[in-house]
Design a protein around this motif. Structure first.
Motif, PDB file in Angstrom:
ATOM      1  N   THR A  42       0.926  -1.243  -0.260  1.00 51.98           N
ATOM      2  CA  THR A  42      -0.046  -0.002  -0.016  1.00 51.98           C
ATOM      3  C   THR A  42       0.848   1.193   0.063  1.00 51.98           C
ATOM      4  O   THR A  42       0.387   2.530   0.010  1.00 51.98           O
ATOM      5  CB  THR A  42      -0.972   0.095   1.158  1.00 51.98           C
ATOM      6  N   SER A  43       2.330   1.088   0.113  1.00 55.79           N
ATOM      7  CA  SER A  43       3.239   2.250   0.268  1.00 55.79           C
ATOM      8  C   SER A  43       3.051   2.603   1.605  1.00 55.79           C
ATOM      9  O   SER A  43       2.241   2.436   2.418  1.00 55.79           O
ATOM     10  CB  SER A  43       2.940   3.465  -0.708  1.00 55.79           C
ATOM     11  N   GLY A  44       4.348   3.322   2.047  1.00 58.70           N
ATOM     12  CA  GLY A  44       4.435   3.828   3.320  1.00 58.70           C
ATOM     13  C   GLY A  44       5.783   4.045   3.760  1.00 58.70           C
ATOM     14  O   GLY A  44       6.790   4.111   2.676  1.00 58.70           O
ATOM     15  N   SER A  45       6.303   4.133   4.710  1.00 56.41           N
ATOM     16  CA  SER A  45       7.914   4.212   5.302  1.00 56.41           C
ATOM     17  C   SER A  45       8.066   3.084   6.325  1.00 56.41           C
ATOM     18  O   SER A  45       7.273   2.798   7.176  1.00 56.41           O
ATOM     19  CB  SER A  45       7.835   5.726   5.979  1.00 56.41           C
ATOM     20  N   SER A  46       9.368   2.707   6.043  1.00 60.29           N
ATOM     21  CA  SER A  46       9.924   1.913   7.038  1.00 60.29           C
ATOM     22  C   SER A  46      11.182   2.237   7.718  1.00 60.29           C
ATOM     23  O   SER A  46      12.209   2.870   7.222  1.00 60.29           O
ATOM     24  CB  SER A  46      10.455   0.495   6.363  1.00 60.29           C
ATOM     25  N   LEU A  47      11.113   2.013   9.159  1.00 57.05           N
ATOM     26  CA  LEU A  47      12.561   2.448   9.940  1.00 57.05           C
ATOM     27  C   LEU A  47      12.946   1.317  10.567  1.00 57.05           C
ATOM     28  O   LEU A  47      12.199   0.719  11.099  1.00 57.05           O
ATOM     29  CB  LEU A  47      11.883   3.898  11.023  1.00 57.05           C
ATOM     30  N   THR A  48      14.419   1.424  10.762  1.00 56.87           N
ATOM     31  CA  THR A  48      14.833   0.683  11.385  1.00 56.87           C
ATOM     32  C   THR A  48      15.414   1.395  12.979  1.00 56.87           C
ATOM     33  O   THR A  48      16.153   2.599  12.654  1.00 56.87           O
ATOM     34  CB  THR A  48      16.223  -0.074  10.922  1.00 56.87           C
ATOM     35  N   VAL A  49      15.099   1.212  13.926  1.00 56.60           N
ATOM     36  CA  VAL A  49      15.237   1.903  15.102  1.00 56.60           C
ATOM     37  C   VAL A  49      16.205   1.092  16.067  1.00 56.60           C
ATOM     38  O   VAL A  49      15.654  -0.213  16.390  1.00 56.60           O
ATOM     39  CB  VAL A  49      14.060   2.013  15.923  1.00 56.60           C
ATOM     40  N   VAL A  50      17.163   1.433  16.784  1.00 56.68           N
ATOM     41  CA  VAL A  50      18.023   0.599  17.694  1.00 56.68           C
ATOM     42  C   VAL A  50      18.204   1.535  18.932  1.00 56.68           C
ATOM     43  O   VAL A  50      18.431   2.638  18.890  1.00 56.68           O
ATOM     44  CB  VAL A  50      19.478   0.337  17.073  1.00 56.68           C
ATOM     45  N   PHE A  51      17.650   1.063  19.999  1.00 54.81           N
ATOM     46  CA  PHE A  51      17.568   1.678  21.243  1.00 54.81           C
ATOM     47  C   PHE A  51      19.011   1.306  22.083  1.00 54.81           C
ATOM     48  O   PHE A  51      19.220   0.062  21.751  1.00 54.81           O
ATOM     49  CB  PHE A  51      16.371   1.340  22.002  1.00 54.81           C
ATOM     50  N   ASP A  52      19.260   2.310  22.744  1.00 45.19           N
ATOM     51  CA  ASP A  52      20.483   1.767  23.828  1.00 45.19           C
ATOM     52  C   ASP A  52      19.860   0.956  24.977  1.00 45.19           C
ATOM     53  O   ASP A  52      20.846   0.045  25.370  1.00 45.19           O
ATOM     54  CB  ASP A  52      21.248   3.160  24.462  1.00 45.19           C
ATOM     55  N   SER A  53      18.735   1.163  25.284  1.00 44.28           N
ATOM     56  CA  SER A  53      18.245  -0.019  26.182  1.00 44.28           C
ATOM     57  C   SER A  53      17.547  -1.032  25.660  1.00 44.28           C
ATOM     58  O   SER A  53      17.193  -1.131  24.422  1.00 44.28           O
ATOM     59  CB  SER A  53      17.146   0.870  26.939  1.00 44.28           C
ATOM     60  N   ASP A  54      17.687  -2.187  26.455  1.00 43.90           N
ATOM     61  CA  ASP A  54      17.180  -3.520  26.353  1.00 43.90           C
ATOM     62  C   ASP A  54      15.909  -3.793  26.644  1.00 43.90           C
ATOM     63  O   ASP A  54      15.402  -4.873  26.386  1.00 43.90           O
ATOM     64  CB  ASP A  54      18.298  -4.680  26.432  1.00 43.90           C
ATOM     65  N   ASN A  55      15.303  -2.797  27.467  1.00 45.28           N
ATOM     66  CA  ASN A  55      13.948  -2.981  28.053  1.00 45.28           C
ATOM     67  C   ASN A  55      12.872  -2.502  27.155  1.00 45.28           C
ATOM     68  O   ASN A  55      11.730  -2.479  27.825  1.00 45.28           O
ATOM     69  CB  ASN A  55      14.130  -2.272  29.588  1.00 45.28           C
ATOM     70  N   VAL A  56      12.897  -2.080  25.932  1.00 42.55           N
ATOM     71  CA  VAL A  56      11.999  -1.640  25.214  1.00 42.55           C
ATOM     72  C   VAL A  56      11.122  -2.760  24.779  1.00 42.55           C
ATOM     73  O   VAL A  56      12.001  -3.679  24.030  1.00 42.55           O
ATOM     74  CB  VAL A  56      12.224  -0.792  23.929  1.00 42.55           C
ATOM     75  N   THR A  57       9.762  -2.708  24.796  1.00 44.39           N
ATOM     76  CA  THR A  57       8.878  -3.877  24.293  1.00 44.39           C
ATOM     77  C   THR A  57       8.284  -3.444  23.145  1.00 44.39           C
ATOM     78  O   THR A  57       7.902  -2.000  23.117  1.00 44.39           O
ATOM     79  CB  THR A  57       8.032  -4.415  25.630  1.00 44.39           C
ATOM     80  N   GLN A  58       7.688  -4.251  22.265  1.00 45.41           N
ATOM     81  CA  GLN A  58       6.888  -4.123  21.206  1.00 45.41           C
ATOM     82  C   GLN A  58       5.545  -3.347  21.701  1.00 45.41           C
ATOM     83  O   GLN A  58       5.028  -2.460  20.979  1.00 45.41           O
ATOM     84  CB  GLN A  58       6.432  -5.141  20.387  1.00 45.41           C
ATOM     85  N   SER A  59       4.899  -3.906  22.753  1.00 48.36           N
ATOM     86  CA  SER A  59       3.846  -3.279  23.030  1.00 48.36           C
ATOM     87  C   SER A  59       3.890  -1.740  23.586  1.00 48.36           C
ATOM     88  O   SER A  59       3.008  -0.712  23.269  1.00 48.36           O
ATOM     89  CB  SER A  59       2.845  -4.011  24.227  1.00 48.36           C
ATOM     90  N   ASP A  60       4.923  -1.455  24.434  1.00 46.45           N
ATOM     91  CA  ASP A  60       5.343  -0.046  24.954  1.00 46.45           C
ATOM     92  C   ASP A  60       5.646   0.588  23.597  1.00 46.45           C
ATOM     93  O   ASP A  60       5.123   1.990  23.502  1.00 46.45           O
ATOM     94  CB  ASP A  60       6.450  -0.097  25.695  1.00 46.45           C
ATOM     95  N   VAL A 101       5.118   2.623   8.959  1.00 50.01           N
ATOM     96  CA  VAL A 101       4.093   3.216   9.278  1.00 50.01           C
ATOM     97  C   VAL A 101       3.580   3.730   7.648  1.00 50.01           C
ATOM     98  O   VAL A 101       4.147   3.684   6.725  1.00 50.01           O
ATOM     99  CB  VAL A 101       4.539   4.638  10.120  1.00 50.01           C
ATOM    100  N   ASN A 102       2.539   4.681   7.629  1.00 52.87           N
ATOM    101  CA  ASN A 102       2.003   5.356   6.566  1.00 52.87           C
ATOM    102  C   ASN A 102       3.472   6.246   6.224  1.00 52.87           C
ATOM    103  O   ASN A 102       4.202   6.750   6.947  1.00 52.87           O
ATOM    104  CB  ASN A 102       0.873   6.253   6.835  1.00 52.87           C
ATOM    105  N   THR A 103       3.278   6.621   4.882  1.00 54.09           N
ATOM    106  CA  THR A 103       4.609   7.411   4.523  1.00 54.09           C
ATOM    107  C   THR A 103       4.476   8.950   5.261  1.00 54.09           C
ATOM    108  O   THR A 103       3.812   9.531   5.264  1.00 54.09           O
ATOM    109  CB  THR A 103       4.020   8.034   3.015  1.00 54.09           C
ATOM    110  N   LEU A 104       5.784   9.106   5.487  1.00 58.60           N
ATOM    111  CA  LEU A 104       6.170  10.153   6.539  1.00 58.60           C
ATOM    112  C   LEU A 104       6.209  11.279   5.637  1.00 58.60           C
ATOM    113  O   LEU A 104       7.123  11.274   4.691  1.00 58.60           O
ATOM    114  CB  LEU A 104       7.211   9.971   7.384  1.00 58.60           C
ATOM    115  N   GLN A 105       5.768  12.448   5.955  1.00 58.82           N
ATOM    116  CA  GLN A 105       5.999  13.700   5.281  1.00 58.82           C
ATOM    117  C   GLN A 105       6.823  14.897   6.140  1.00 58.82           C
ATOM    118  O   GLN A 105       6.418  14.927   7.477  1.00 58.82           O
ATOM    119  CB  GLN A 105       4.577  14.341   5.188  1.00 58.82           C
ATOM    120  N   GLY A 106       7.508  15.556   5.379  1.00 61.26           N
ATOM    121  CA  GLY A 106       8.147  16.832   6.233  1.00 61.26           C
ATOM    122  C   GLY A 106       9.067  16.339   7.407  1.00 61.26           C
ATOM    123  O   GLY A 106       9.792  15.391   7.481  1.00 61.26           O
TER     124      GLY A 106
END
Length: 311
Positions: A41-59, A86-91
């Protein structure tokens, strides 16, 4: 010997009802419908790396929803790394997401981000469709060649592919139903799951058809129903035992594997059940109807010949 072919009318009724319901559930304007991922459907894809290992998908999903991206689909690849679609990011939206996530979860890095254009998403969908069509034609040709010692060998390939269509439609419909309760979408993981189901299903069907061929060559004058029933009964234990073992693994991974592979395992679990059923009840039933002339009459063939082994 179990009389499977004597019950084929009921198999057709059960599958017909199932497929009708699945098609209704897949209608976009209906109560369920399929949710398409950004790959289609088109959109944006981001790879995010956190310094903390405590981040959960639900949070992470909760925070993205608060930032205005409740449609986000999140895949965890490592303990602190996520792929977010996510949907295509603008600006400035990308920077707003970065800032919001940093405030909530601490320092992070976004090493990769890209947009999937509508033209690219259409190309992905088109290529996936073409790949399935080419694979189906190749399977028909190969099965027809493998069963060339039997007359009407092409019918074996066609019926095997019709069984695959039955399985794919059933999996799509059930996936649409489950998508109403869980955030399931049609993405590349889904395509991988469907291709795996196709491979598993065709393998089960070929096992049955191969035993039918052996029985035909041993006794070409035996009644069709007897030959088919004997073949299905002789391979029944193998098919069911193999499917149960695969299901145990699927259920275990579904329970313990986390959300990263959840979509894939749901498709595979449903596909194993449906594929085992179709290889036993549908593919052979379609073939025997064709051999006995019912499908031939539907196609306008008034005098179909019975498939017998070549002398």
């Amino acid at each position: 010997m179990i009389d499977f072919m004597g019950k084929r009318k009921w198999f057709f009724i059960a599958s017909g009802v199932l497929l009708l319901l699945c098609i209704i559930f897949m209608i976009p304007a209906g109560p369920f419908g399929l949710t398409w991922g950004v790959e289609f459907t088109s959109g944006s894809s981001l790879t995010v790396v956190f310094d903390s290992d405590n981040v959960t998908q639900s949070d992470l999903l909760a925070e993205l929803s608060a930032l205005g991206h409740s449609e986000a689909v999140i895949q965890k690849t490592e303990s602190n790394e996520f792929i977010i679609r996510v949907n295509t990011l603008q600006g400035e939206e990308l920077e707003l997401i970065r800032t919001g996530l940093e405030e909530k979860f601490g320092a992070l890095d976004i090493p990769a981000s890209y947009d999937i254009s509508p033209s690219l998403s259409k190309a992905v969908a088109s290529n996936a469709t073409i790949a399935v069509i080419i694979a189906s034609v190749a399977m028909i040709v190969y099965i027809a060649w493998a069963f060339r010692k039997l007359m009407h060998s092409l019918r074996y390939g066609v019926c095997a592919v019709l069984g695959l269509i039955h399985d794919v439609v059933a999996v799509l419909g059930i996936y649409a139903i489950l998508g109403n309760a869980y955030p399931l979408e049609v993405n590349m993981m889904f395509i991988a799951g469907i291709l795996t189901v196709i491979g598993y299903s065709i393998n089960n069907t070929i096992i049955v058809f191969d035993r039918i061929r052996e029985n035909f060559l041993k006794n070409p004058n035996a009644p069709l129903e007897e030959t088919f029933n004997r073949a299905i009964t002789e391979t029944l234990g193998r098919n069911i035992n193999t499917s149960l073992l695969v299901l145990l693994v699927c259920v275990a991974l579904l329970a313990l594997g986390g959300e990263t592979i959840r979509d894939f395992m749901i498709i595979l679990t449903v596909g194993v059940v449906v594929g085992t059923y179709s290889s036993i009840a549908i593919a052979g039933s379609l073939l025997i109807e064709w051999e006995k002339g019912a499908m031939g009459r539907i196609l306008g063939r008034l005098n179909p010949r019975r498939a017998l082994a070549k002398s």
